[in-house]
Design an enzyme around this catalytic site. Structure first.
Site, mmCIF file in Angstrom:
data_model
loop_
_atom_site.group_PDB
_atom_site.id
_atom_site.type_symbol
_atom_site.label_atom_id
_atom_site.label_comp_id
_atom_site.label_asym_id
_atom_site.label_seq_id
_atom_site.Cartn_x
_atom_site.Cartn_y
_atom_site.Cartn_z
ATOM 1 C CB VAL A 25 -74.066 72.751 -14.695
ATOM 2 C CG1 VAL A 25 -73.858 71.301 -15.081
ATOM 3 C CG2 VAL A 25 -72.900 73.257 -13.872
ATOM 4 N N PRO A 45 -86.903 76.641 -10.689
ATOM 5 C CG PRO A 45 -86.558 76.746 -8.377
ATOM 6 C CD PRO A 45 -86.074 76.068 -9.605
ATOM 7 N N PRO A 227 -38.893 77.806 -31.447
ATOM 8 C CG PRO A 227 -39.288 79.254 -29.684
ATOM 9 C CD PRO A 227 -39.984 78.492 -30.758
ATOM 10 C CG ASP A 250 -32.537 73.205 -39.941
ATOM 11 O OD1 ASP A 250 -32.211 72.442 -40.857
ATOM 12 O OD2 ASP A 250 -33.072 74.316 -40.113
ATOM 13 C CE LYS A 272 -28.687 75.097 -43.962
ATOM 14 N NZ LYS A 272 -29.211 75.941 -45.020
ATOM 15 N N GLY A 303 -35.856 75.006 -37.361
ATOM 16 C CA GLY A 303 -36.014 75.870 -36.194
ATOM 17 C C GLY A 303 -36.910 77.051 -36.538
ATOM 18 N N GLY A 304 -37.703 77.511 -35.575
ATOM 19 C CA GLY A 304 -38.543 78.688 -35.799
ATOM 20 C C GLY A 304 -39.581 78.434 -36.862
ATOM 21 C CG ASP A 305 -42.349 80.442 -40.237
ATOM 22 O OD1 ASP A 305 -43.488 80.023 -39.974
ATOM 23 O OD2 ASP A 305 -41.986 80.749 -41.397
ATOM 24 C CB THR A 333 -40.194 83.353 -36.509
ATOM 25 O OG1 THR A 333 -38.870 83.588 -36.980
ATOM 26 C CG2 THR A 333 -40.821 84.684 -36.094
ATOM 27 C CG MET A 385 -27.009 89.278 -35.095
ATOM 28 S SD MET A 385 -26.651 91.047 -35.220
ATOM 29 C CE MET A 385 -24.963 91.017 -35.824
ATOM 30 N N GLY A 414 -33.323 81.676 -26.642
ATOM 31 C CA GLY A 414 -34.662 82.128 -26.286
ATOM 32 C C GLY A 414 -35.640 80.972 -26.111
#
Ligand code: SAH
Length: 475
Positions: A25, A45, A227, A250, A272, A303-305, A333, A385, A414
Protein backbone atom coordinates in the site's frame (compact mmCIF):
# COMPACT_ATOMS: atom_id res chain seq x y z
CA UNK A 1 -25.17 14.69 8.95
CA UNK A 2 -21.57 15.81 8.67
CA UNK A 3 -20.57 18.48 6.18
CA UNK A 4 -19.32 17.25 2.85
CA UNK A 5 -15.61 17.35 2.12
CA UNK A 6 -14.12 20.25 0.23
CA UNK A 7 -12.33 19.05 -2.90
CA UNK A 8 -8.84 20.38 -3.58
CA UNK A 9 -6.30 19.46 -6.24
CA UNK A 10 -2.87 19.81 -4.67
CA UNK A 11 0.29 20.87 -6.49
CA UNK A 12 2.90 18.61 -4.90
CA UNK A 13 5.75 19.37 -7.27
CA UNK A 14 8.95 19.79 -5.28
CA UNK A 15 7.12 19.44 -1.97
CA UNK A 16 7.98 16.87 0.66
CA UNK A 17 5.43 14.18 1.46
CA UNK A 18 5.84 11.52 4.13
CA UNK A 19 4.57 7.99 3.60
CA UNK A 20 4.61 5.80 6.71
CA UNK A 21 4.72 2.09 5.94
CA UNK A 22 6.92 -0.22 3.89
CA UNK A 23 4.45 -2.61 2.19
CA UNK A 24 2.44 -2.71 -1.02
CA UNK A 25 0.00 0.00 0.00
CA UNK A 26 2.82 2.37 0.94
CA UNK A 27 4.52 1.50 -2.34
CA UNK A 28 1.38 2.35 -4.35
CA UNK A 29 1.03 5.69 -2.60
CA UNK A 30 4.73 6.50 -2.99
CA UNK A 31 4.58 5.79 -6.73
CA UNK A 32 1.49 7.95 -7.21
CA UNK A 33 3.14 10.78 -5.27
CA UNK A 34 6.29 10.50 -7.39
CA UNK A 35 4.13 10.78 -10.51
CA UNK A 36 2.74 14.02 -9.09
CA UNK A 37 6.28 15.36 -8.69
CA UNK A 38 6.47 15.17 -4.90
CA UNK A 39 9.64 14.62 -2.88
CA UNK A 40 8.79 11.32 -1.23
CA UNK A 41 10.08 10.08 2.11
CA UNK A 42 9.08 6.61 3.21
CA UNK A 43 9.37 5.76 6.88
CA UNK A 44 9.33 2.15 8.09
CA UNK A 45 11.55 -0.38 9.85
CA UNK A 46 11.82 -2.31 6.57
CA UNK A 47 10.80 -1.70 2.93
CA UNK A 48 9.52 -4.18 0.37
CA UNK A 49 11.62 -4.93 -2.71
CA UNK A 50 10.02 -2.30 -4.96
CA UNK A 51 10.46 0.46 -2.39
CA UNK A 52 14.03 -0.66 -1.73
CA UNK A 53 14.71 -0.37 -5.45
CA UNK A 54 13.30 3.19 -5.47
CA UNK A 55 15.64 4.07 -2.60
CA UNK A 56 18.69 2.70 -4.39
CA UNK A 57 17.70 4.60 -7.54
CA UNK A 58 17.68 7.72 -5.39
CA UNK A 59 14.02 8.43 -6.17
CA UNK A 60 12.77 8.23 -2.60
CA UNK A 61 14.34 8.69 0.83
CA UNK A 62 14.11 6.03 3.54
CA UNK A 63 13.55 6.99 7.19
CA UNK A 64 14.53 3.96 9.26
CA UNK A 65 12.75 2.74 12.34
CA UNK A 66 9.36 3.33 13.91
CA UNK A 67 7.37 6.51 13.40
CA UNK A 68 8.53 9.60 15.27
CA UNK A 69 6.77 12.99 15.02
CA UNK A 70 9.98 14.60 13.74
CA UNK A 71 9.56 12.57 10.53
CA UNK A 72 6.87 15.11 9.69
CA UNK A 73 9.30 18.03 9.77
CA UNK A 74 9.11 19.89 6.49
CA UNK A 75 6.33 17.71 5.08
CA UNK A 76 3.23 19.24 3.48
CA UNK A 77 1.24 16.07 3.61
CA UNK A 78 1.54 12.63 5.16
CA UNK A 79 0.02 9.27 4.34
CA UNK A 80 -0.18 6.60 7.01
CA UNK A 81 -0.17 3.26 5.25
CA UNK A 82 0.89 0.75 7.88
CA UNK A 83 -1.23 -2.19 9.00
CA UNK A 84 -0.85 -1.06 12.62
CA UNK A 85 -3.79 1.12 13.77
CA UNK A 86 -1.77 2.56 16.63
CA UNK A 87 1.03 3.77 14.39
CA UNK A 88 -1.48 5.18 11.91
CA UNK A 89 -3.22 7.04 14.72
CA UNK A 90 0.07 8.39 16.01
CA UNK A 91 0.81 9.81 12.56
CA UNK A 92 -2.65 11.40 12.41
CA UNK A 93 -2.25 12.97 15.85
CA UNK A 94 1.23 14.28 15.21
CA UNK A 95 0.02 15.74 11.90
CA UNK A 96 -2.91 17.45 13.56
CA UNK A 97 -0.56 19.02 16.13
CA UNK A 98 1.73 20.35 13.40
CA UNK A 99 -1.12 21.32 11.02
CA UNK A 100 0.03 18.87 8.39
CA UNK A 101 -2.67 17.11 6.39
CA UNK A 102 -2.73 13.39 7.08
CA UNK A 103 -4.48 10.64 5.20
CA UNK A 104 -4.82 7.31 6.96
CA UNK A 105 -5.42 4.70 4.30
CA UNK A 106 -8.88 3.14 4.58
CA UNK A 107 -9.73 5.14 7.70
CA UNK A 108 -11.73 8.22 6.80
CA UNK A 109 -12.42 9.15 10.41
CA UNK A 110 -8.78 9.29 11.40
CA UNK A 111 -7.89 11.29 8.26
CA UNK A 112 -7.85 15.07 7.92
CA UNK A 113 -7.60 14.68 4.16
CA UNK A 114 -8.80 11.93 1.90
CA UNK A 115 -7.34 10.64 -1.33
CA UNK A 116 -10.19 10.28 -3.79
CA UNK A 117 -10.82 7.54 -6.31
CA UNK A 118 -9.87 9.07 -9.63
CA UNK A 119 -10.13 8.78 -13.37
CA UNK A 120 -6.87 9.83 -14.96
CA UNK A 121 -6.94 11.43 -18.40
CA UNK A 122 -3.69 13.40 -18.33
CA UNK A 123 -4.45 16.99 -17.54
CA UNK A 124 -8.08 16.06 -16.92
CA UNK A 125 -8.46 14.42 -13.52
CA UNK A 126 -11.83 13.35 -12.19
CA UNK A 127 -11.84 12.77 -8.44
CA UNK A 128 -14.62 10.97 -6.61
CA UNK A 129 -15.31 10.96 -2.91
CA UNK A 130 -18.15 9.54 -0.83
CA UNK A 131 -16.76 11.17 2.32
CA UNK A 132 -15.70 7.73 3.46
CA UNK A 133 -19.32 6.59 3.75
CA UNK A 134 -19.31 4.21 0.81
CA UNK A 135 -15.91 3.62 -0.80
CA UNK A 136 -17.44 0.81 -2.89
CA UNK A 137 -19.95 3.21 -4.36
CA UNK A 138 -17.17 5.68 -5.19
CA UNK A 139 -15.34 2.85 -6.91
CA UNK A 140 -18.44 2.02 -8.89
CA UNK A 141 -18.82 5.62 -10.04
CA UNK A 142 -15.18 5.57 -11.02
CA UNK A 143 -15.64 2.45 -13.17
CA UNK A 144 -18.64 4.05 -14.80
CA UNK A 145 -16.61 7.12 -15.70
CA UNK A 146 -13.65 5.04 -16.85
CA UNK A 147 -15.86 3.48 -19.50
CA UNK A 148 -17.37 6.82 -20.53
CA UNK A 149 -14.32 9.00 -20.86
CA UNK A 150 -12.18 8.20 -23.85
CA UNK A 151 -8.40 8.17 -23.52
CA UNK A 152 -8.24 11.01 -26.07
CA UNK A 153 -9.80 13.40 -23.53
CA UNK A 154 -6.29 14.15 -22.28
CA UNK A 155 -5.15 15.06 -25.81
CA UNK A 156 -8.14 17.34 -26.18
CA UNK A 157 -7.32 19.10 -22.90
CA UNK A 158 -3.72 19.54 -24.04
CA UNK A 159 -4.79 21.00 -27.36
CA UNK A 160 -7.12 23.46 -25.65
CA UNK A 161 -4.37 24.35 -23.17
CA UNK A 162 -1.92 25.12 -25.97
CA UNK A 163 -4.48 27.19 -27.86
CA UNK A 164 -5.81 29.06 -24.88
CA UNK A 165 -4.40 32.46 -25.76
CA UNK A 166 -5.55 32.19 -29.37
CA UNK A 167 -9.06 31.23 -28.25
CA UNK A 168 -9.24 34.18 -25.85
CA UNK A 169 -7.95 36.60 -28.45
CA UNK A 170 -10.48 35.41 -31.02
CA UNK A 171 -13.47 35.26 -28.62
CA UNK A 172 -12.81 37.76 -25.81
CA UNK A 173 -16.46 37.62 -24.73
CA UNK A 174 -17.35 34.74 -22.45
CA UNK A 175 -20.67 34.03 -24.18
CA UNK A 176 -19.10 33.76 -27.60
CA UNK A 177 -16.30 31.68 -26.15
CA UNK A 178 -18.76 29.25 -24.62
CA UNK A 179 -20.61 28.85 -27.92
CA UNK A 180 -17.29 28.24 -29.65
CA UNK A 181 -16.46 25.44 -27.22
CA UNK A 182 -19.84 23.82 -27.68
CA UNK A 183 -19.36 23.87 -31.42
CA UNK A 184 -15.84 22.58 -31.13
CA UNK A 185 -16.72 19.70 -28.82
CA UNK A 186 -19.57 18.46 -30.97
CA UNK A 187 -17.51 18.88 -34.14
CA UNK A 188 -14.84 16.70 -35.72
CA UNK A 189 -11.90 17.66 -33.46
CA UNK A 190 -12.56 15.14 -30.63
CA UNK A 191 -13.12 12.39 -33.19
CA UNK A 192 -9.91 13.21 -35.06
CA UNK A 193 -7.94 13.05 -31.82
CA UNK A 194 -9.50 9.66 -31.12
CA UNK A 195 -8.37 8.55 -34.56
CA UNK A 196 -4.85 9.76 -33.72
CA UNK A 197 -5.03 12.30 -36.58
CA UNK A 198 -3.27 15.04 -34.68
CA UNK A 199 -2.47 17.29 -37.63
CA UNK A 200 -5.96 17.07 -39.05
CA UNK A 201 -7.37 17.83 -35.59
CA UNK A 202 -5.22 20.96 -35.36
CA UNK A 203 -6.29 22.03 -38.84
CA UNK A 204 -9.95 21.58 -37.99
CA UNK A 205 -9.39 23.44 -34.77
CA UNK A 206 -7.93 26.45 -36.58
CA UNK A 207 -10.73 26.37 -39.11
CA UNK A 208 -13.31 26.26 -36.32
CA UNK A 209 -11.61 29.15 -34.56
CA UNK A 210 -11.90 31.37 -37.61
CA UNK A 211 -15.21 30.41 -39.09
CA UNK A 212 -18.57 31.57 -37.85
CA UNK A 213 -20.99 28.90 -36.65
CA UNK A 214 -20.94 26.32 -39.43
CA UNK A 215 -23.70 23.76 -39.76
CA UNK A 216 -22.99 20.54 -37.84
CA UNK A 217 -21.19 17.88 -39.83
CA UNK A 218 -22.71 14.46 -39.70
CA UNK A 219 -20.67 11.31 -39.43
CA UNK A 220 -21.13 7.57 -39.41
CA UNK A 221 -19.53 5.10 -37.03
CA UNK A 222 -19.59 1.49 -38.11
CA UNK A 223 -19.83 -0.43 -34.87
CA UNK A 224 -19.50 -4.12 -34.16
CA UNK A 225 -22.08 -5.06 -31.53
CA UNK A 226 -20.60 -8.49 -30.84
CA UNK A 227 -22.60 -11.70 -30.69
CA UNK A 228 -25.28 -10.67 -28.20
CA UNK A 229 -23.87 -10.69 -24.68
CA UNK A 230 -23.58 -6.95 -23.89
CA UNK A 231 -20.50 -7.73 -21.79
CA UNK A 232 -18.68 -8.40 -25.05
CA UNK A 233 -19.20 -4.88 -26.35
CA UNK A 234 -16.04 -2.76 -26.44
CA UNK A 235 -15.74 0.38 -24.33
CA UNK A 236 -15.42 2.40 -27.52
CA UNK A 237 -18.67 0.92 -28.86
CA UNK A 238 -20.41 1.83 -25.61
CA UNK A 239 -19.21 5.43 -25.81
CA UNK A 240 -20.24 5.81 -29.41
CA UNK A 241 -23.69 4.37 -28.64
CA UNK A 242 -24.01 6.99 -25.93
CA UNK A 243 -23.37 9.81 -28.38
CA UNK A 244 -25.52 8.60 -31.24
CA UNK A 245 -28.40 10.58 -32.75
CA UNK A 246 -29.49 7.76 -35.03
CA UNK A 247 -28.80 4.01 -34.77
CA UNK A 248 -29.25 1.83 -37.82
CA UNK A 249 -29.07 -1.70 -36.52
CA UNK A 250 -29.24 -5.22 -37.86
CA UNK A 251 -31.69 -7.79 -36.58
CA UNK A 252 -28.80 -9.79 -35.17
CA UNK A 253 -28.06 -7.03 -32.65
CA UNK A 254 -29.48 -8.10 -29.30
CA UNK A 255 -31.94 -6.02 -27.29
CA UNK A 256 -29.55 -6.11 -24.35
CA UNK A 257 -27.03 -4.21 -26.45
CA UNK A 258 -29.57 -1.72 -27.78
CA UNK A 259 -30.62 -0.97 -24.21
CA UNK A 260 -27.20 0.52 -23.60
CA UNK A 261 -27.60 3.19 -26.29
CA UNK A 262 -28.55 6.79 -25.63
CA UNK A 263 -32.22 6.90 -24.66
CA UNK A 264 -33.27 9.56 -27.14
CA UNK A 265 -31.36 8.16 -30.10
CA UNK A 266 -33.61 7.24 -33.01
CA UNK A 267 -33.42 3.47 -33.60
CA UNK A 268 -34.06 2.04 -37.04
CA UNK A 269 -33.99 -1.69 -37.67
CA UNK A 270 -32.56 -2.45 -41.06
CA UNK A 271 -32.07 -6.12 -40.29
CA UNK A 272 -31.49 -8.70 -42.92
CA UNK A 273 -31.78 -12.43 -42.59
CA UNK A 274 -30.99 -14.94 -45.26
CA UNK A 275 -33.89 -15.01 -47.69
CA UNK A 276 -35.90 -12.50 -45.67
CA UNK A 277 -34.73 -9.02 -46.61
CA UNK A 278 -36.10 -6.21 -44.48
CA UNK A 279 -34.15 -3.46 -46.16
CA UNK A 280 -31.94 -3.88 -49.17
CA UNK A 281 -28.30 -2.90 -48.96
CA UNK A 282 -29.12 0.10 -51.19
CA UNK A 283 -31.80 1.25 -48.77
CA UNK A 284 -29.32 1.00 -45.91
CA UNK A 285 -26.86 3.13 -47.87
CA UNK A 286 -29.58 5.68 -48.55
CA UNK A 287 -30.56 5.86 -44.87
CA UNK A 288 -26.94 6.34 -43.75
CA UNK A 289 -26.44 9.13 -46.26
CA UNK A 290 -29.70 10.85 -45.48
CA UNK A 291 -29.04 11.10 -41.74
CA UNK A 292 -25.34 11.91 -41.99
CA UNK A 293 -25.99 14.66 -44.54
CA UNK A 294 -28.58 16.09 -42.16
CA UNK A 295 -25.76 16.58 -39.63
CA UNK A 296 -26.60 13.58 -37.44
CA UNK A 297 -24.17 11.32 -35.64
CA UNK A 298 -25.13 8.00 -37.13
CA UNK A 299 -24.18 4.64 -35.67
CA UNK A 300 -24.39 1.72 -38.06
CA UNK A 301 -24.61 -1.15 -35.60
CA UNK A 302 -23.92 -4.65 -36.85
CA UNK A 303 -23.87 -8.06 -35.23
CA UNK A 304 -20.38 -9.39 -34.50
CA UNK A 305 -17.71 -7.47 -36.37
CA UNK A 306 -18.58 -5.09 -39.21
CA UNK A 307 -15.73 -6.34 -41.41
CA UNK A 308 -16.44 -10.06 -41.07
CA UNK A 309 -19.23 -11.03 -43.47
CA UNK A 310 -20.89 -7.76 -42.58
CA UNK A 311 -20.68 -5.74 -45.81
CA UNK A 312 -18.93 -3.02 -43.83
CA UNK A 313 -16.51 -2.42 -46.68
CA UNK A 314 -19.28 -1.58 -49.14
CA UNK A 315 -20.82 0.86 -46.69
CA UNK A 316 -17.52 2.67 -46.19
CA UNK A 317 -17.05 2.95 -49.96
CA UNK A 318 -20.40 4.70 -50.23
CA UNK A 319 -19.54 7.06 -47.36
CA UNK A 320 -16.16 7.86 -48.84
CA UNK A 321 -17.71 8.56 -52.23
CA UNK A 322 -20.02 11.11 -50.58
CA UNK A 323 -17.30 12.72 -48.47
CA UNK A 324 -18.85 11.67 -45.16
CA UNK A 325 -16.58 11.19 -42.14
CA UNK A 326 -16.52 7.72 -40.68
CA UNK A 327 -14.94 5.54 -38.03
CA UNK A 328 -14.93 1.80 -37.47
CA UNK A 329 -15.22 0.10 -34.08
CA UNK A 330 -14.47 -3.62 -34.27
CA UNK A 331 -16.66 -6.15 -32.53
CA UNK A 332 -16.27 -9.72 -31.40
CA UNK A 333 -17.17 -11.82 -34.38
CA UNK A 334 -19.46 -14.86 -34.04
CA UNK A 335 -16.62 -17.34 -34.66
CA UNK A 336 -14.60 -16.03 -31.72
CA UNK A 337 -17.57 -15.65 -29.41
CA UNK A 338 -19.17 -19.01 -30.20
CA UNK A 339 -15.85 -20.81 -29.88
CA UNK A 340 -15.14 -19.20 -26.51
CA UNK A 341 -18.63 -19.77 -25.13
CA UNK A 342 -18.70 -23.38 -26.30
CA UNK A 343 -15.24 -24.22 -24.95
CA UNK A 344 -13.73 -24.79 -28.41
CA UNK A 345 -10.21 -23.40 -28.86
CA UNK A 346 -10.02 -22.53 -32.57
CA UNK A 347 -6.36 -23.47 -32.77
CA UNK A 348 -4.61 -26.13 -30.75
CA UNK A 349 -1.03 -27.33 -30.86
CA UNK A 350 -2.16 -30.94 -31.22
CA UNK A 351 -5.02 -30.47 -33.68
CA UNK A 352 -5.09 -27.33 -35.78
CA UNK A 353 -2.53 -24.76 -36.87
CA UNK A 354 -4.91 -22.56 -38.77
CA UNK A 355 -8.50 -21.46 -38.77
CA UNK A 356 -10.65 -20.35 -41.69
CA UNK A 357 -13.69 -18.12 -41.48
CA UNK A 358 -16.07 -19.23 -44.21
CA UNK A 359 -19.46 -17.94 -45.25
CA UNK A 360 -21.90 -20.38 -46.79
CA UNK A 361 -25.29 -18.79 -46.38
CA UNK A 362 -26.87 -19.80 -49.65
CA UNK A 363 -26.78 -22.99 -51.68
CA UNK A 364 -25.32 -21.09 -54.64
CA UNK A 365 -22.45 -19.83 -52.47
CA UNK A 366 -21.50 -23.51 -52.03
CA UNK A 367 -20.58 -23.77 -55.68
CA UNK A 368 -17.95 -21.05 -55.37
CA UNK A 369 -16.25 -22.53 -52.28
CA UNK A 370 -12.86 -24.19 -52.71
CA UNK A 371 -13.79 -27.56 -51.24
CA UNK A 372 -10.37 -29.13 -51.73
CA UNK A 373 -8.86 -26.45 -49.50
CA UNK A 374 -11.66 -26.59 -46.96
CA UNK A 375 -11.33 -30.37 -46.68
CA UNK A 376 -7.67 -30.24 -45.67
CA UNK A 377 -6.66 -31.69 -42.31
CA UNK A 378 -5.25 -29.91 -39.29
CA UNK A 379 -7.30 -26.80 -39.75
CA UNK A 380 -10.46 -25.52 -38.14
CA UNK A 381 -13.39 -24.18 -40.15
CA UNK A 382 -15.67 -21.59 -38.61
CA UNK A 383 -18.66 -21.49 -40.90
CA UNK A 384 -21.17 -18.64 -40.89
CA UNK A 385 -24.20 -20.27 -42.44
CA UNK A 386 -27.91 -20.96 -42.38
CA UNK A 387 -28.96 -24.34 -41.04
CA UNK A 388 -30.62 -25.36 -44.34
CA UNK A 389 -27.31 -26.06 -46.09
CA UNK A 390 -25.72 -28.28 -43.44
CA UNK A 391 -26.25 -31.66 -45.19
CA UNK A 392 -24.77 -30.42 -48.41
CA UNK A 393 -21.85 -28.76 -46.63
CA UNK A 394 -20.88 -31.95 -44.76
CA UNK A 395 -21.30 -34.12 -47.86
CA UNK A 396 -19.00 -31.86 -49.89
CA UNK A 397 -16.29 -31.86 -47.23
CA UNK A 398 -16.39 -35.65 -47.01
CA UNK A 399 -16.44 -36.02 -50.81
CA UNK A 400 -13.30 -33.88 -50.99
CA UNK A 401 -11.41 -35.94 -48.43
CA UNK A 402 -12.18 -34.74 -44.93
CA UNK A 403 -12.80 -37.77 -42.69
CA UNK A 404 -16.47 -38.51 -41.97
CA UNK A 405 -15.40 -38.90 -38.33
CA UNK A 406 -14.23 -35.27 -38.10
CA UNK A 407 -15.91 -33.64 -35.09
CA UNK A 408 -18.21 -30.63 -35.40
CA UNK A 409 -19.82 -28.25 -32.93
CA UNK A 410 -22.89 -26.31 -33.98
CA UNK A 411 -23.57 -23.30 -31.77
CA UNK A 412 -27.00 -21.70 -31.83
CA UNK A 413 -27.42 -18.23 -30.28
CA UNK A 414 -23.80 -18.17 -29.14
CA UNK A 415 -23.09 -16.13 -25.96
CA UNK A 416 -26.78 -15.49 -25.36
CA UNK A 417 -28.89 -16.86 -22.51
CA UNK A 418 -30.57 -19.29 -24.96
CA UNK A 419 -27.27 -20.68 -26.29
CA UNK A 420 -27.37 -24.36 -27.35
CA UNK A 421 -24.48 -26.45 -28.59
CA UNK A 422 -24.80 -29.65 -30.62
CA UNK A 423 -21.73 -31.82 -31.16
CA UNK A 424 -21.11 -34.88 -33.32
CA UNK A 425 -19.18 -35.93 -36.40
CA UNK A 426 -19.48 -34.77 -40.01
CA UNK A 427 -21.33 -37.91 -41.06
CA UNK A 428 -24.34 -37.06 -38.89
CA UNK A 429 -24.23 -33.23 -38.97
CA UNK A 430 -27.51 -32.61 -40.78
CA UNK A 431 -29.38 -35.25 -38.88
CA UNK A 432 -28.21 -34.03 -35.45
CA UNK A 433 -29.18 -30.47 -36.35
CA UNK A 434 -32.68 -31.65 -37.31
CA UNK A 435 -33.05 -33.82 -34.19
CA UNK A 436 -32.43 -30.77 -32.02
CA UNK A 437 -34.23 -28.37 -34.35
CA UNK A 438 -31.30 -25.96 -34.54
CA UNK A 439 -32.31 -22.50 -35.79
CA UNK A 440 -30.45 -19.42 -37.01
CA UNK A 441 -28.29 -17.74 -35.95
CA UNK A 442 -25.97 -20.70 -35.67
CA UNK A 443 -22.28 -21.10 -36.29
CA UNK A 444 -20.65 -24.33 -37.38
CA UNK A 445 -17.18 -25.30 -36.22
CA UNK A 446 -15.55 -28.25 -38.01
CA UNK A 447 -12.28 -29.84 -36.92
CA UNK A 448 -10.71 -31.94 -34.17
CA UNK A 449 -10.95 -29.01 -31.75
CA UNK A 450 -14.77 -29.14 -31.92
CA UNK A 451 -14.79 -32.31 -29.81
CA UNK A 452 -13.25 -30.35 -26.94
CA UNK A 453 -16.64 -28.70 -26.40
CA UNK A 454 -17.70 -31.96 -24.73
CA UNK A 455 -15.12 -31.52 -21.99
CA UNK A 456 -14.33 -27.80 -21.91
CA UNK A 457 -17.89 -26.39 -22.03
CA UNK A 458 -18.64 -23.88 -19.27
CA UNK A 459 -21.49 -21.64 -20.44
CA UNK A 460 -25.12 -22.76 -20.28
CA UNK A 461 -25.99 -26.42 -20.81
CA UNK A 462 -23.46 -29.07 -21.87
CA UNK A 463 -23.49 -29.99 -25.59
CA UNK A 464 -26.71 -31.80 -26.53
CA UNK A 465 -26.57 -35.56 -26.78
CA UNK A 466 -23.37 -36.01 -24.78
CA UNK A 467 -23.14 -37.98 -21.55
CA UNK A 468 -22.88 -34.71 -19.59
CA UNK A 469 -26.09 -33.44 -21.18
CA UNK A 470 -27.97 -36.62 -20.25
CA UNK A 471 -26.86 -36.21 -16.64
CA UNK A 472 -27.98 -32.56 -16.71
CA UNK A 473 -31.36 -33.51 -18.21
CA UNK A 474 -31.90 -36.23 -15.59
CA UNK A 475 -31.06 -33.85 -12.74
N1 SAH B 1 -20.69 -9.74 -38.93
C1 SAH B 1 -21.18 -10.90 -38.21
C2 SAH B 1 -21.57 -12.05 -39.14
C3 SAH B 1 -22.76 -11.75 -40.00
S1 SAH B 1 -23.25 -13.16 -40.95
C4 SAH B 1 -20.09 -11.38 -37.25
O1 SAH B 1 -18.96 -10.89 -37.31
O2 SAH B 1 -20.39 -12.22 -36.40
C5 SAH B 1 -24.52 -13.84 -39.95
C6 SAH B 1 -24.10 -15.22 -39.43
O3 SAH B 1 -23.25 -15.06 -38.31
C7 SAH B 1 -25.24 -16.05 -38.91
O4 SAH B 1 -25.91 -16.72 -39.95
C8 SAH B 1 -24.52 -17.03 -38.01
O5 SAH B 1 -23.90 -18.04 -38.75
C9 SAH B 1 -23.44 -16.14 -37.43
N2 SAH B 1 -23.81 -15.59 -36.11
C10 SAH B 1 -23.92 -14.31 -35.78
N3 SAH B 1 -24.23 -14.17 -34.47
C11 SAH B 1 -24.30 -15.40 -33.96
C12 SAH B 1 -24.57 -15.95 -32.67
N4 SAH B 1 -24.83 -15.16 -31.63
N5 SAH B 1 -24.54 -17.29 -32.52
C13 SAH B 1 -24.28 -18.09 -33.56
N6 SAH B 1 -24.01 -17.65 -34.79
C14 SAH B 1 -24.03 -16.32 -35.01
Amino acid sequence: MSSPLFPVFADLRGRAVLVVGGGTVAQRKATALLDAGAIVRVGAPALNAALTALVSEGRIEHLHGTFAPRWLDGAWLAIAATDDDEVNRAVAEAGEAQRIWVNVVDDARASSVQIPARVDRGPVQVAISSNGTAPMLARHVREELETRLDASLGDLAELLGRERTRIRARHPQIGARRRFFERLLSGPVPRLLRQRQRLAAEREFSAALHEAAAPARGSVVLVGAGPGDPGLLTLRALRVLNEADVILHDRLVSDDVLQLARRDAERIEVGKQAGNHHATQEQIHALMLEHALAGKRVVRLKGGDPFVFGRGGEELEVLRAHGIDYEVVPGITAALACAAYAGVPLTHRDHAQSVRFVTAHFKDSHTSLDWAVLAQDRQTLAVYMGVAGLDHFAAQLIAHGRAASTPFALIENGSRAQQRVVTGTLSDLGERARTHDVQSPALLIVGEVAALANTLHWFGDPPLGTADARVAEAA
